[in-house]
Design a protein around this motif. Structure first.
Motif, PDB file in Angstrom:
ATOM      1  N   SER A 125       0.830  -1.205   0.000  1.00 15.37           N
ATOM      2  CA  SER A 125       0.000   0.000   0.000  1.00 15.37           C
ATOM      3  C   SER A 125       0.867   1.259   0.000  1.00 15.37           C
ATOM      4  O   SER A 125       0.568   2.241  -0.693  1.00 15.37           O
ATOM      5  CB  SER A 125      -0.921  -0.017   1.221  1.00 15.37           C
ATOM      6  OG  SER A 125      -1.660   1.177   1.309  1.00 15.37           O
ATOM      7  N   TRP A 126       1.943   1.228   0.771  1.00 14.42           N
ATOM      8  CA  TRP A 126       2.849   2.379   0.850  1.00 14.42           C
ATOM      9  C   TRP A 126       3.531   2.626  -0.493  1.00 14.42           C
ATOM     10  O   TRP A 126       3.596   3.760  -0.975  1.00 14.42           O
ATOM     11  CB  TRP A 126       3.878   2.124   1.952  1.00 14.42           C
ATOM     12  CG  TRP A 126       4.837   3.246   2.211  1.00 14.42           C
ATOM     13  CD1 TRP A 126       4.558   4.593   2.221  1.00 14.42           C
ATOM     14  CD2 TRP A 126       6.230   3.123   2.510  1.00 14.42           C
ATOM     15  NE1 TRP A 126       5.693   5.308   2.526  1.00 14.42           N
ATOM     16  CE2 TRP A 126       6.738   4.433   2.712  1.00 14.42           C
ATOM     17  CE3 TRP A 126       7.086   2.043   2.668  1.00 14.42           C
ATOM     18  CZ2 TRP A 126       8.071   4.681   3.028  1.00 14.42           C
ATOM     19  CZ3 TRP A 126       8.410   2.286   2.997  1.00 14.42           C
ATOM     20  CH2 TRP A 126       8.891   3.590   3.170  1.00 14.42           C
ATOM     21  N   TYR A 127       4.029   1.572  -1.128  1.00 12.85           N
ATOM     22  CA  TYR A 127       4.652   1.700  -2.445  1.00 12.85           C
ATOM     23  C   TYR A 127       3.668   2.315  -3.445  1.00 12.85           C
ATOM     24  O   TYR A 127       4.022   3.221  -4.205  1.00 12.85           O
ATOM     25  CB  TYR A 127       5.100   0.328  -2.943  1.00 12.85           C
ATOM     26  CG  TYR A 127       6.575   0.027  -2.793  1.00 12.85           C
ATOM     27  CD1 TYR A 127       7.393  -0.136  -3.896  1.00 12.85           C
ATOM     28  CD2 TYR A 127       7.156  -0.101  -1.537  1.00 12.85           C
ATOM     29  CE1 TYR A 127       8.747  -0.432  -3.771  1.00 12.85           C
ATOM     30  CE2 TYR A 127       8.503  -0.393  -1.385  1.00 12.85           C
ATOM     31  CZ  TYR A 127       9.297  -0.551  -2.510  1.00 12.85           C
ATOM     32  OH  TYR A 127      10.635  -0.837  -2.379  1.00 12.85           O
ATOM     33  N   ALA A 128       2.444   1.795  -3.443  1.00 13.77           N
ATOM     34  CA  ALA A 128       1.439   2.306  -4.375  1.00 13.77           C
ATOM     35  C   ALA A 128       1.182   3.796  -4.144  1.00 13.77           C
ATOM     36  O   ALA A 128       1.070   4.583  -5.097  1.00 13.77           O
ATOM     37  CB  ALA A 128       0.142   1.515  -4.229  1.00 13.77           C
ATOM     38  N   LYS A 129       1.109   4.188  -2.897  1.00 14.22           N
ATOM     39  CA  LYS A 129       0.864   5.596  -2.551  1.00 14.22           C
ATOM     40  C   LYS A 129       2.035   6.473  -3.003  1.00 14.22           C
ATOM     41  O   LYS A 129       1.834   7.568  -3.560  1.00 14.22           O
ATOM     42  CB  LYS A 129       0.660   5.719  -1.043  1.00 14.22           C
ATOM     43  CG  LYS A 129       0.362   7.135  -0.574  1.00 14.22           C
ATOM     44  CD  LYS A 129       0.174   7.163   0.938  1.00 14.22           C
ATOM     45  CE  LYS A 129      -0.073   8.594   1.428  1.00 14.22           C
ATOM     46  NZ  LYS A 129      -0.234   8.632   2.913  1.00 14.22           N
ATOM     47  N   LEU A 130       3.269   6.001  -2.779  1.00 14.18           N
ATOM     48  CA  LEU A 130       4.438   6.773  -3.189  1.00 14.18           C
ATOM     49  C   LEU A 130       4.480   6.950  -4.700  1.00 14.18           C
ATOM     50  O   LEU A 130       4.768   8.038  -5.207  1.00 14.18           O
ATOM     51  CB  LEU A 130       5.719   6.057  -2.715  1.00 14.18           C
ATOM     52  CG  LEU A 130       6.004   6.066  -1.206  1.00 14.18           C
ATOM     53  CD1 LEU A 130       7.203   5.176  -0.890  1.00 14.18           C
ATOM     54  CD2 LEU A 130       6.229   7.472  -0.686  1.00 14.18           C
ATOM     55  N   LEU A 131       4.184   5.879  -5.425  1.00 14.16           N
ATOM     56  CA  LEU A 131       4.216   5.957  -6.890  1.00 14.16           C
ATOM     57  C   LEU A 131       3.086   6.824  -7.435  1.00 14.16           C
ATOM     58  O   LEU A 131       3.273   7.539  -8.419  1.00 14.16           O
ATOM     59  CB  LEU A 131       4.156   4.539  -7.474  1.00 14.16           C
ATOM     60  CG  LEU A 131       5.446   3.732  -7.301  1.00 14.16           C
ATOM     61  CD1 LEU A 131       5.228   2.282  -7.656  1.00 14.16           C
ATOM     62  CD2 LEU A 131       6.579   4.309  -8.157  1.00 14.16           C
ATOM     63  N   ARG A 132       1.926   6.751  -6.793  1.00 11.74           N
ATOM     64  CA  ARG A 132       0.820   7.637  -7.222  1.00 11.74           C
ATOM     65  C   ARG A 132       1.215   9.096  -7.054  1.00 11.74           C
ATOM     66  O   ARG A 132       0.947   9.935  -7.894  1.00 11.74           O
ATOM     67  CB  ARG A 132      -0.440   7.342  -6.407  1.00 11.74           C
ATOM     68  CG  ARG A 132      -1.266   6.184  -6.891  1.00 11.74           C
ATOM     69  CD  ARG A 132      -2.683   6.221  -6.342  1.00 11.74           C
ATOM     70  NE  ARG A 132      -2.706   6.318  -4.891  1.00 11.74           N
ATOM     71  CZ  ARG A 132      -2.712   5.280  -4.067  1.00 11.74           C
ATOM     72  NH1 ARG A 132      -2.650   4.057  -4.573  1.00 11.74           N
ATOM     73  NH2 ARG A 132      -2.732   5.450  -2.751  1.00 11.74           N
TER      74      ARG A 132
END
Length: 378
Positions: free
Chosen positions: A365-372
């Motif tokens: 979830s954190w990776y997805a948020k950072l990439l978004r």
């Protein structure tokens, strides 16, 4: 940001380090990321690993690793042109800073309390260690300003308030969780897993053989030849009850997992001498012992005592009090059903809450948020 290339980098850890490879890298691969791990060369690799592993030269000399390893790492990592660079060693901070661009993300995975750890290193005199610790803190603060921080321990949040906790909880090993333990099978063998050093209790664990003439001590993890020799000297006439598996070699996770089911363990050991570096940590071995249904026998540091009491999964003792340790061992030997009960309570805690599956959700979830965030900012 269109690509989902991720590079994990380490010059210190083994390529199959449980946190780096089995937890973070495989979790990200399963979430759809293109993951590459760059790590020191090792003979333990089969070529059939589930993610791509690129190796740099293994350097045992600390200075050679710091300079030569970092340069080799930088060249290899830069050539991959990843969206995310996720590094695991403080010595890589300068090259990670060089890899940071406007369009990518750099994550510093903090495994240890490095500032405290530097002060405890005994290969330099104390005043130099204290100066180095202060210099490290300043350098770290300056170079990591634009990096994301990934914290392996809860208490690191006190030092890095902007960091994200991705705790080093164990993978759920269903074989271990289902392994039935019976009171009549509980023996007099004590287990220690993990790297062996004096500040991780190697000498105290050896001394148990002299405290209790009935117990056996089995150690599984990397141990230097000189320390193994010292442990055997410490055991003296009782060294036939000491087993050290991992002298001068890395012990793969699969080998350690087999050890957990190889005997009717009386307890899992973590009798560490008091050091600021370890007194606040929730040791990974705690969770592994609990997964295997093995009660913990550990030092009575306040944080550790609170943890063990909360889950009622073992006993805590003063690591420097042989009488107290002997009484704890006598209690365990006399109450095999309580040994089983402690182990089962530990297993339940791991199955319900203290496991990597929960941390995996946080990581992905954190990776997805950072990439978004990067995509929206482009």
């Amino acid at each position: 940001m269109k690509n989902k290339k991720v590079v994990h980098m380490t010059t210190v850890h083994h390529p199959l380090d449980p946190r780096i490879f089995y937890k973070e890298c495989l979790s990200l691969k399963n979430a759809g990321y293109n993951v590459t791990l760059i790590a020191p060369a090792s003979s333990n690799l089969t070529g059939e690993e589930e993610i791509e592993i690129k190796t740099i030269k293994y350097r045992s000399n600390r200075l050679h690793r710091l300079i030569g390893g970092s340069i080799e790492m930088y060249k290899m990592a830069k050539g991959i042109k990843a969206s995310v660079y996720h590094f695991h060693d403080p010595e890589l901070i300068p090259i990670a800073w060089m890899l940071k661009k406007k369009g990518n993300i750099v994550i510093y995975d903090i495994h240890e309390d490095y500032q405290t750890g530097i002060v405890q290193r005994d290969y330099l005199i104390l005043p130099i260690r204290k100066v180095l610790a202060k210099v490290y803190k300043i350098v770290e603060k300056i170079f990591t300003k634009k990096m994301e921080l990934c914290l392996a321990e809860k208490y690191y949040k006190d030092m890095y308030p902007r960091g994200i906790c991705i705790l080093n909880y164990p993978l759920i090993n269903k074989t271990l969780l289902r392994q039935e333990r019976k009171g009549e099978n509980i023996g007099k063998e004590l287990l220690y897993t993990g790297n062996m050093t004096t500040d991780r209790g190697a000498i105290i664990h050896t001394e148990l053989l002299n405290v209790d003439p009935e117990v056996y001590v089995y150690c599984y993890g990397k141990c230097s030849g000189s320390l193994a020799a010292e442990m055997n000297r410490q055991a003296g006439d009782n060294k036939d009850r000491l087993y050290i598996n991992g002298v001068n070699r890395y012990l793969p996770k699969k080998e350690i997992d087999k050890a957990y089911v190889s005997k009717g363990w009386l307890a899992g050991l973590a009798l560490f001498p008091p050091t600021e570096h370890y007194m606040k940590k929730e040791l990974t071995k705690f969770f592994e012992y609990m997964t295997a249904g093995i009660p913990i026998l550990c030092s009575d540091f306040p944080k550790w005592k609170k943890f063990v009491n909360k889950y009622q999964c073992g006993l805590t003792v003063d690591p420097n009090n042989s009488k107290e340790i002997n009484e704890a061992l006598d209690y365990l030997k006399a109450h095999p059903e309580e040994v089983i009960a402690m182990g089962e309570r530990g297993r339940k805690a791991v199955a319900d809450n203290l496991n990597w599956e929960r941390e995996e959700e946080k990581l992905v979830s954190w990776y997805a948020k950072l990439l978004r965030g990067k995509n929206e900012g482009e």
